[in-house]
Design a protein around this motif. Structure first.
Motif, mmCIF file in Angstrom:
data_model
loop_
_atom_site.group_PDB
_atom_site.id
_atom_site.type_symbol
_atom_site.label_atom_id
_atom_site.label_comp_id
_atom_site.label_asym_id
_atom_site.label_seq_id
_atom_site.Cartn_x
_atom_site.Cartn_y
_atom_site.Cartn_z
ATOM 1 N N PHE A 45 0.974 -1.382 -0.091
ATOM 2 C CA PHE A 45 -0.038 -0.097 0.028
ATOM 3 C C PHE A 45 0.875 1.499 0.104
ATOM 4 C CE2 PHE A 45 -2.258 3.356 1.940
ATOM 5 C CZ PHE A 45 -3.741 3.437 1.260
ATOM 6 N N TYR A 46 1.708 0.889 0.842
ATOM 7 C CA TYR A 46 2.674 2.310 0.935
ATOM 8 C C TYR A 46 3.240 2.565 -0.862
ATOM 9 C CZ TYR A 46 7.257 4.808 1.970
ATOM 10 O OH TYR A 46 8.461 6.383 2.241
ATOM 11 N N GLU A 47 3.868 1.443 -1.320
ATOM 12 C CA GLU A 47 4.642 1.671 -2.341
ATOM 13 C C GLU A 47 3.497 1.851 -3.665
ATOM 14 O OE1 GLU A 47 7.369 1.345 -2.976
ATOM 15 O OE2 GLU A 47 9.124 0.166 -1.221
ATOM 16 N N ASN A 48 2.377 1.916 -3.349
ATOM 17 C CA ASN A 48 1.683 2.153 -4.608
ATOM 18 C C ASN A 48 1.042 3.983 -4.492
ATOM 19 O OD1 ASN A 48 1.793 -0.624 -5.862
ATOM 20 N ND2 ASN A 48 0.003 -0.996 -4.370
ATOM 21 N N PHE A 49 0.720 4.062 -2.755
ATOM 22 C CA PHE A 49 0.606 5.293 -3.089
ATOM 23 C C PHE A 49 1.439 6.293 -2.071
ATOM 24 C CE2 PHE A 49 -2.978 2.851 -2.495
ATOM 25 C CZ PHE A 49 -4.890 3.482 -3.705
ATOM 26 N N LYS A 69 5.589 15.054 2.278
ATOM 27 C CA LYS A 69 5.371 14.082 3.328
ATOM 28 C C LYS A 69 4.667 12.814 2.902
ATOM 29 C CE LYS A 69 3.469 18.264 6.221
ATOM 30 N NZ LYS A 69 2.934 18.628 7.169
ATOM 31 N N GLY A 70 3.612 12.855 1.403
ATOM 32 C CA GLY A 70 3.443 11.701 1.713
ATOM 33 C C GLY A 70 3.046 10.579 2.650
ATOM 34 N N ILE A 71 1.915 9.375 2.474
ATOM 35 C CA ILE A 71 1.298 8.620 3.022
ATOM 36 C C ILE A 71 1.621 8.128 4.674
ATOM 37 C CG2 ILE A 71 1.674 6.221 2.260
ATOM 38 C CD1 ILE A 71 -1.644 7.970 1.975
ATOM 39 N N ALA A 72 2.849 8.377 4.498
ATOM 40 C CA ALA A 72 3.783 7.475 5.314
ATOM 41 C C ALA A 72 3.113 8.877 6.729
ATOM 42 C CB ALA A 72 4.779 7.135 5.384
ATOM 43 N N THR A 73 3.349 9.997 6.224
ATOM 44 C CA THR A 73 2.650 10.406 7.883
ATOM 45 C C THR A 73 1.142 11.099 7.599
ATOM 46 O OG1 THR A 73 2.470 13.076 6.116
ATOM 47 C CG2 THR A 73 4.500 12.104 7.372
ATOM 48 N N ASN A 74 0.317 10.131 6.874
ATOM 49 C CA ASN A 74 -1.224 10.289 7.363
ATOM 50 C C ASN A 74 -1.723 9.131 9.123
ATOM 51 O OD1 ASN A 74 -4.052 8.872 6.524
ATOM 52 N ND2 ASN A 74 -3.778 10.766 4.914
ATOM 53 N N PRO A 75 -2.069 9.552 9.461
ATOM 54 C CA PRO A 75 -2.317 9.337 10.447
ATOM 55 C C PRO A 75 -2.560 7.866 10.728
ATOM 56 C CG PRO A 75 -3.344 11.858 10.656
ATOM 57 C CD PRO A 75 -3.044 11.605 8.861
ATOM 58 N N SER A 76 -4.609 7.719 9.500
ATOM 59 C CA SER A 76 -4.808 6.453 9.048
ATOM 60 C C SER A 76 -3.856 5.291 9.047
ATOM 61 C CB SER A 76 -5.555 5.974 8.214
ATOM 62 O OG SER A 76 -7.054 7.643 8.942
ATOM 63 N N PHE A 77 -3.127 5.484 8.437
ATOM 64 C CA PHE A 77 -1.887 4.796 7.561
ATOM 65 C C PHE A 77 -0.848 4.477 8.976
ATOM 66 C CE2 PHE A 77 2.606 3.790 6.094
ATOM 67 C CZ PHE A 77 2.253 2.731 5.282
ATOM 68 N N GLY A 119 24.452 7.132 15.029
ATOM 69 C CA GLY A 119 25.602 7.848 13.000
ATOM 70 C C GLY A 119 25.055 7.906 12.206
ATOM 71 N N ALA A 120 23.955 6.185 12.047
ATOM 72 C CA ALA A 120 23.729 5.682 10.768
ATOM 73 C C ALA A 120 22.667 6.697 10.302
ATOM 74 C CB ALA A 120 23.432 4.330 10.987
ATOM 75 N N LYS A 121 22.808 6.627 9.155
ATOM 76 C CA LYS A 121 21.536 7.072 8.621
ATOM 77 C C LYS A 121 20.027 7.161 8.483
ATOM 78 C CE LYS A 121 19.604 8.289 3.746
ATOM 79 N NZ LYS A 121 19.994 8.364 2.283
ATOM 80 N N PRO A 122 19.214 7.715 9.100
ATOM 81 C CA PRO A 122 18.440 7.930 9.522
ATOM 82 C C PRO A 122 17.366 6.747 8.496
ATOM 83 C CG PRO A 122 18.566 9.851 10.297
ATOM 84 C CD PRO A 122 19.640 9.395 9.320
ATOM 85 N N LEU A 123 16.321 5.682 9.270
ATOM 86 C CA LEU A 123 16.028 4.693 7.624
ATOM 87 C C LEU A 123 14.231 5.454 7.142
ATOM 88 C CD1 LEU A 123 15.453 1.988 9.796
ATOM 89 C CD2 LEU A 123 16.947 2.733 8.332
ATOM 90 N N ASP A 124 14.429 5.709 6.074
ATOM 91 C CA ASP A 124 13.247 6.725 5.501
ATOM 92 C C ASP A 124 11.975 5.207 6.240
ATOM 93 O OD1 ASP A 124 13.647 4.237 4.067
ATOM 94 O OD2 ASP A 124 14.069 5.381 1.935
ATOM 95 N N GLU A 125 10.598 5.905 5.263
ATOM 96 C CA GLU A 125 9.422 4.696 6.089
ATOM 97 C C GLU A 125 9.720 3.180 4.553
ATOM 98 O OE1 GLU A 125 5.898 3.695 7.304
ATOM 99 O OE2 GLU A 125 6.874 5.180 7.725
#
Length: 537
Positions: A60-64, A72-80, A99-105
């Protein structure tokens, strides 16, 4: 003794095996297998459900997902976020290096899927330990149920001596076993329903164990006190003239009391209600008005779909209107667009009522957003405010029934005097109050639309609608040859000039006096003006 044989080897290791064999022989292996396998299969299915739905969340995340910088994208949507946290709250993740790079969604979802595959769960053993009580109860329940079936459901132990009838003490294990059969079926149903929505926890097993024990104990006591509660009905129902046999009504009533959770205690309270006066009763005058609205009124929800939605705890339109659409998509086989459409319909039905919802649907307004666009859009003509305000303020049969049952009347003030009026006259008066001027009507209709669509679940759905619409790109809002396509603006002007020129030539040939177009372009002539011109000449 031949020491080379396996029995001899066992004898040399443990001594005489008679006590051990006696214990093993006394175990009911069928009951033990059923008692152990039931919760173990449920726990195994829980892991598979989590893993499968986490992959659905990832898809679902990959599609939208909105691609691009500063989006911001769908990852910041409260429903998701709620859906993701529901399936990952108890997963144990490896801490990233300092010190590692923060992970994205995307990377975070991949890590969560790997953790689910490896069963990295915080305190997972607690869920397994909570099933021990249910296993013990199930073992003894199946053991006594097998004995009762072997004895023809008349005694807990058999065979009885010849000529000796079973006593009530012999019949109590039968009632307990039948009650357990009902509680076991109800428990499995509850586990599966909780599993469908991923709500299976230690509290589930502990509660099922406690309710099952309570049902068995209370039902057994009820049988001991009221062994023939419906004797006045006749011997055909109670089991005939044989007073030593279990009445037929109890052979049916015992599993039923176990099948419905807490029904045995409620049955006892109903029997004692005449003696216990301090129990608060319910006001059932409005029971006809407060019936739930079945989800089957929603376009696309049929009889089978209704029961599938009930597995998610959706029993009426209000439940569906407030449900998380992403969660409904993940936990059911239905697509995201179908879920959004159902919830948008349910929100309109829940807010305006079933009668007005059916009227609006026939007027091409199916969802809460259709009504919002019809009234609140900057492109909406003012006449639509008048049309849909009439529907929203129309008197309904339920409103009339509420006034009749409560013996209430509306009060209106006319010429400084208050008077009581019936429902239809009040709705007519209210409609006239907001129609004194076109501007007041538009303001009132927009204000009504404002509070209708200001519920939190409506705002959540609107946010999700906007995020998905953005991910579909602007071109999905119209076709290439649409007048709303900005690329067709020059062509639209050329076509408009050609149409105006054709109208002018047609008017010149017919001798009609042209009138200006509504859009300010070249004039056209109407039939009424043509008739008036003929009359004048």
């Amino acid at each position: 003794m031949d020491q080379s044989s396996w029995p001899a080897l066992l004898y040399s290791l443990v001594g005489t095996p008679a006590p051990i064999l006696a214990i093993l022989g006394a175990v009911n292996w069928i009951a033990l297998l059923l008692a152990i396998m039931t919760p173990l299969l449920i726990l195994f299915a829980r892991h598979e459900v989590r893993l499968r739905r986490l992959r659905q969340i990832q898809d679902f995340y990959e599609n939208f997902e909105k691609k691009g910088a500063n989006q911001k994208g769908i990852a910041t949507n409260p429903s998701f976020e709620f859906v993701r946290s529901k399936y990952t709250a108890d997963l144990r993740l490896d801490e990233p290096l300092k010190g590692a790079k923060p992970l994205d969604e995307r990377e975070r979802l991949e890590m969560l899927v790997r953790a689910a595959e490896q069963r990295q769960v915080y305190f997972g053993y607690r869920l397994a330990l909570s099933t021990i009580g249910f296993m013990v109860l199930a073992y003894f329940g199946f053991h006594f149920l097998g004995n009762a079936l072997a004895c023809g459901l008349q005694s807990g132990t058999c065979p009885l001596p010849v000529g000796v009838a079973p006593t009530k003490a012999d019949q109590l294990p039968v009632i307990a076993a039948l009650t357990f059969a009902g509680t076991y079926i109800a428990s499995v149903r509850t586990m599966l329903s909780r599993l469908a929505v991923f709500d299976l926890s230690s509290n589930t097993f502990l509660r099922l164990t406690g309710e099952s024990i309570a049902s068995v104990v209370v039902t057994t006591l009820l049988f001991a006190a009221l062994s023939d509660p419906f004797a006045v009905v006749g011997g055909a129902v109670t089991g005939g003239g044989n007073t030593n046999s279990i009445p037929l009504v109890w052979l049916v009533l015992a599993p039923l009391l176990g099948l419905i959770p807490q029904s045995s205690t409620k049955f006892l309270l109903v029997k004692l209600q005449e003696q216990i006066r301090w129990i608060k009763t319910s006001d059932d005058r409005f029971s006809q008005l407060t019936k739930i609205t079945s989800p089957e009124v929603i376009d696309g929800v049929d009889y089978e779909t209704r029961f599938r939605l009930e597995e998610c705890g959706i029993y009426d339109v209000q439940n569906l209107a407030t449900y998380n659409p992403i969660l409904l998509h993940i936990e059911t086989p239905y697509g995201i667009y179908q879920c959004i459409d159902w919830i948008a319909q349910a929100q309109l039905c829940h807010i305006v009522g079933l009668e007005r919802f059916l009227l609006l649907r026939e007027l091409n307004v199916r969802t809460i957003f259709d009504l919002e666009r019809a009234i609140d859009s900057i492109h909406a003509p003012r006449e639509f405010d008048d049309i849909y305000a009439s529907v929203l303020m129309a008197p309904t049969e339920r409103l009339r029934m509420a006034a009749d049952v409560s013996k209430s009347s509306f009060l209106i003030v006319e010429a400084g005097t208050a008077k009581k009026v019936p429902v239809d006259e009040f709705c007519k008066w209210a409609r006239e109050r907001i129609s004194t001027s076109p501007s007041l009507l538009s303001t009132s209709a927009e204000h009504l639309m404002c509070w209708i669509t200001d519920d939190l679940h409506v705002r959540r759905l609107r946010r999700l609608w906007s995020d998905i619409a953005t991910s579909l790109e602007p071109g999905s809002n119209y076709f290439d040859d649409s007048k709303r396509n900005p690329q067709n603006t020059p062509l639209k002007g050329v076509n408009q000039n050609l149409a105006n020129r054709a109208d002018s030539m047609a008017n010149t040939k017919s001798g009609h006096r042209p009138t200006p177009r509504a859009n300010g372009s070249k004039p056209v002539v109407t039939g009424a003006e043509s008739d008036q011109s003929s009359k004048s000449s």
